[in-house]
Design a protein around this motif. Structure first.
Motif, short mmCIF file in Angstrom:
data_model
loop_
_atom_site.label_atom_id
_atom_site.label_comp_id
_atom_site.label_asym_id
_atom_site.label_seq_id
_atom_site.Cartn_x
_atom_site.Cartn_y
_atom_site.Cartn_z
N LYS A 17 -7.59 8.03 2.20
CA LYS A 17 -8.46 8.42 1.10
C LYS A 17 -8.45 7.40 -0.02
O LYS A 17 -8.58 7.74 -1.19
CB LYS A 17 -8.02 9.78 0.59
N CYS A 18 -8.31 6.16 0.33
CA CYS A 18 -8.28 5.07 -0.64
C CYS A 18 -9.54 5.08 -1.50
O CYS A 18 -10.65 5.26 -0.98
CB CYS A 18 -8.15 3.75 0.13
N GLU A 38 -2.31 2.90 4.94
CA GLU A 38 -2.62 3.65 3.73
C GLU A 38 -4.08 3.48 3.34
O GLU A 38 -4.71 4.40 2.87
CB GLU A 38 -1.74 3.18 2.57
N HIS A 45 -4.36 7.46 -4.13
CA HIS A 45 -3.83 7.63 -2.78
C HIS A 45 -2.72 6.63 -2.46
O HIS A 45 -1.64 7.01 -1.99
CB HIS A 45 -4.95 7.52 -1.75
N THR A 46 -2.95 5.37 -2.71
CA THR A 46 -1.97 4.34 -2.35
C THR A 46 -0.98 4.05 -3.46
O THR A 46 0.04 3.41 -3.24
CB THR A 46 -2.66 3.02 -1.98
N GLN A 91 -10.69 7.27 -3.46
CA GLN A 91 -11.30 8.56 -3.76
C GLN A 91 -11.19 8.83 -5.25
O GLN A 91 -12.12 9.33 -5.87
CB GLN A 91 -10.60 9.68 -2.99
#
Length: 144
Positions: A41-42, A37, A72-73, A44
């Motif tokens: 896109k962590c 993960e 994202h996560t 963003q």
């Protein structure tokens, strides 16, 4: 247990069977690898909000809590604070810790227009770090 074999799933549409098991059930039991993960896109977009004051103080004297959620996560970070003045300090702490862990930088911070977020020091820090600050309407936590 297999619901289909026990005739407990009559009339229910499943996405199929694999080896006598419902595929939807099997997929629901799978776990995700957190390291995978983080590669996407962590950071963003990070959502943040301050909640309080609470009627009861924490053991440390805090009456508010501050949340940071990576879009994202969906990883959530919670900080107990005594007043909204501590928001800027805790954001810097969160930013440093999470960016060091992931090797990525925060791109967008989405908050309401609360006093903890809308002040000269916070605004200058975000600008100097290249972080876009998106503001939502106050008292609309569903948008945060």
């Amino acid at each position: 247990m297999n619901l289909l074999k026990k005739d407990l799933a009559d009339g229910i549409s499943f996405s199929g069977e694999k080896d006598g098991h419902c595929i939807t059930c099997l997929e629901g039991k799978q776990s995700r690898n957190y390291s995978e993960e983080l590669e996407g896109k962590c950071l963003q977009l990070v959502h943040s909000d301050v909640c309080g004051p609470m009627s009861q103080e924490s053991r440390s004297g805090g009456r508010y809590f501050l949340t940071f959620i990576d879009d994202h996560t969906r990883k959530v970070f919670v900080y107990i604070i005594r007043s909204k003045v501590e928001v800027f300090e805790k954001f810097r702490e969160f930013k440093s810790q999470f960016e060091n862990q992931t090797g990525k930088q925060i791109k967008i911070l989405r908050t309401d227009k609360g006093s903890g977020y809308v002040n000269r020091d916070f605004k200058n820090f975000l600008r100097n770090q290249g972080i876009k600050h998106e503001l939502t309407i106050p008292y609309s936590p569903e948008k945060n």
